[in-house]
Design an enzyme around this catalytic site. Structure first.
Site, short mmCIF file in Angstrom:
data_model
loop_
_atom_site.label_atom_id
_atom_site.label_comp_id
_atom_site.label_asym_id
_atom_site.label_seq_id
_atom_site.Cartn_x
_atom_site.Cartn_y
_atom_site.Cartn_z
N LYS A 28 -4.32 -11.99 -6.58
CA LYS A 28 -5.54 -12.43 -5.88
C LYS A 28 -6.72 -11.54 -6.28
O LYS A 28 -6.53 -10.37 -6.62
CB LYS A 28 -5.33 -12.47 -4.36
N LYS A 62 0.82 -1.22 0.00
CA LYS A 62 0.00 0.00 0.00
C LYS A 62 0.85 1.26 0.00
O LYS A 62 0.37 2.34 -0.36
CB LYS A 62 -0.95 0.01 1.22
N LYS A 87 -11.04 -6.33 -3.96
CA LYS A 87 -12.03 -5.25 -4.07
C LYS A 87 -11.43 -4.02 -4.73
O LYS A 87 -12.13 -3.21 -5.32
CB LYS A 87 -12.48 -4.83 -2.67
P1 TYM Z 1 -10.83 -7.91 3.87
O1 TYM Z 1 -11.98 -7.01 4.08
O2 TYM Z 1 -9.79 -7.54 2.86
O3 TYM Z 1 -11.32 -9.35 3.48
C1 TYM Z 1 -12.26 -10.05 4.26
C2 TYM Z 1 -11.94 -11.54 4.24
O4 TYM Z 1 -11.91 -12.04 2.90
C3 TYM Z 1 -10.70 -12.75 2.66
N1 TYM Z 1 -10.30 -12.57 1.26
C4 TYM Z 1 -10.06 -13.58 0.41
N2 TYM Z 1 -10.11 -14.92 0.57
C5 TYM Z 1 -9.81 -15.68 -0.51
N3 TYM Z 1 -9.47 -15.17 -1.72
C6 TYM Z 1 -9.42 -13.84 -1.93
N4 TYM Z 1 -9.10 -13.34 -3.12
C7 TYM Z 1 -9.72 -12.97 -0.83
N5 TYM Z 1 -9.76 -11.62 -0.68
C8 TYM Z 1 -10.12 -11.40 0.60
C9 TYM Z 1 -9.69 -12.10 3.60
O5 TYM Z 1 -8.60 -12.96 3.86
C10 TYM Z 1 -10.54 -11.85 4.84
O6 TYM Z 1 -10.62 -13.00 5.64
N6 TYM Z 1 -7.57 -7.11 7.58
C11 TYM Z 1 -8.84 -7.77 7.27
C12 TYM Z 1 -10.00 -7.29 8.11
C13 TYM Z 1 -9.85 -7.44 9.59
C14 TYM Z 1 -9.84 -8.65 10.32
C15 TYM Z 1 -9.78 -8.27 11.71
C16 TYM Z 1 -9.88 -10.00 9.97
C17 TYM Z 1 -9.78 -6.43 10.49
N7 TYM Z 1 -9.75 -6.92 11.76
C18 TYM Z 1 -9.74 -9.23 12.71
C19 TYM Z 1 -9.85 -10.95 10.98
C20 TYM Z 1 -9.79 -10.56 12.35
C21 TYM Z 1 -9.17 -7.48 5.82
O7 TYM Z 1 -8.65 -6.57 5.23
O8 TYM Z 1 -10.14 -8.21 5.29
#
Ligand code: TYM
Length: 348
Positions: A195, A114, A198
């Site tokens: 990957k 980022k 969004k």
């Molecule tokens: P975020 O919002 O990017 O994504 C949410 C969840 O989706 C999974 N994910 C994927 N899994 C498989 N293939 C993909 N292409 C893919 N893209 C996204 C992510 O691994 C995630 O599980 N940092 C986290 C949010 C967060 C969080 C937490 C997670 C904040 N606090 C505490 C767990 C516990 C995030 O950016 O997720």
């Protein structure tokens, strides 16, 4: 009966929830609801770490809650809440930040990605994983069901918990990541080496949970494939078709070897046509439920309000212990060897 192990996971309200989020995380949250004591958090404070619009963020927070409910998160079995509704997340984030080093935060892959090429990198991006650690540790979560990309953040969470316990005494549960062998890394439809995300500027790279059938058919038809036409799982040599096979297998609940057999001698065209229908079949009922929630935002707000109240109870109890361990605040009167009253009496 012994208490069920606690699970916590989070998702950012940064728009367009896609099948990567669904297959890598949300679907597992839903499937495991009976097994665990669940908390799911819409992490709006995390979504502030990149430039954003205030009205859009608030709209997306509600929108994401509707998606999670439509996907099957059941408020009777899971606490669903918005991160910024529980102030303790930011308080614990500060405390954990005093234990983290700038070096380890700068080494996080997400920070490197980022901040690459940007002259002005917000400090929020650096602190992002510390806030995530606070989300998890605040609730004594034993498991964190996430996609592969979150592994490094969970490792940091574990390190910070161990460091805190070592410095101030046993306080936090050391959480384990729950990353499934299949679906934890769904790749972009337009570039199978990246990957699905969004933030990809190309909407054809992902299928969003709200995409109508025609859009799903078009995106799958246009998805890149590999040079030879055989339908075989081989991540290294055939990353594109391997990704499509993974998506098919998870949506249809058919093992990949069975799909390989079924499509032996058949072309990509037929495979893709069937894949689009399999996805549509799973997303159609979800979209119908979503339309219900969209039409009744008051129901969603009531669920989030109740979720926040429950989360706050848990978080407040934990933070009372944390403050005590860290030496924050005033001493309790009964803990003083000489009370102010005694001092006053003895000086008479
Ligand atoms: P975020 O919002 O990017 O994504 C949410 C969840 O989706 C999974 N994910 C994927 N899994 C498989 N293939 C993909 N292409 C893919 N893209 C996204 C992510 O691994 C995630 O599980 N940092 C986290 C949010 C967060 C969080 C937490 C997670 C904040 N606090 C505490 C767990 C516990 C995030 O950016 O997720």
């Amino acid at each position: 009966m012994a208490a069920k192990p606690r699970v916590l996971s989070g998702i950012q309200p940064t728009g367009g929830i896609h099948i990567g989020n669904y297959l890598g995380a949300i679907r597992n949250w839903v499937a495991q609801q009976d097994q665990y004591d669940n908390l799911f958090c819409i992490v709006d404070l995390h979504a502030m770490t990149l430039p954003y619009d205030a009205q859009t963020l608030r709209a997306r927070t509600l929108e994401l809650a509707s998606v999670l409910l439509a996907a099957g998160i059941d408020p009777a079995r899971s606490v669903l809440f918005v991160q910024s509704d529980v102030r303790e997340h930011t308080e614990l984030c500060w405390i954990l930040g005093t234990l983290a080093t700038v070096g380890e935060l700068r080494r996080m892959t997400q920070f490197k990605e980022k901040s690459k090429g940007n002259e002005r990198v917000g400090a929020g991006i650096l602190f992002y994983p510390v806030l995530q650690a606070a989300d998890i540790l605040l609730y004594d979560a034993a498991y964190v069901p996430v996609g592969e990309d979150q592994k490094q953040h969970i490792e940091l969470t574990r390190d910070l918990a161990i460091r805190f316990n070592h410095t101030f005494g046993e306080t936090f549960v050391i959480p384990e990541p729950d990353i499934k062998p299949t679906g934890a890394r769904i790749m972009s439809l337009t570039n199978p080496l990246k990957k699905m995300s969004k933030s990809d500027p190309d909407p054809d790279s992902r299928i969003e949970l709200r995409d109508p059938p025609d859009v799903i058919r078009r995106k799958i038809r246009r998805a890149v494939t590999d040079s030879e036409t055989v339908i075989r799982y081989d991540e290294e040599h055939k990353p594109a078709i391997s990704n499509l096979l993974t998506i098919y297998s998870l949506f249809a609940d058919i093992p990949i070897p069975e799909l390989e057999q079924r499509y032996a001698g058949k072309g990509y065209g037929e495979f893709k046509r069937d894949l689009a229908e399999v996805i549509i079949e799973k997303l159609t009922p979800l979209q119908a439920r979503l339309a219900e929630y969209d039409a009744h935002p008051e129901r969603v707000i009531a669920i989030l309000t109740e979720g926040a109240a429950r989360a706050r109870e848990l978080a407040a109890a934990k933070m009372a212990v944390v403050r005590e361990r860290c030496g924050l605040g005033l001493p309790r009167l009964e803990s003083l060897t000489i009370s102010p009253l005694q001092t006053a009496l003895s000086s008479q």
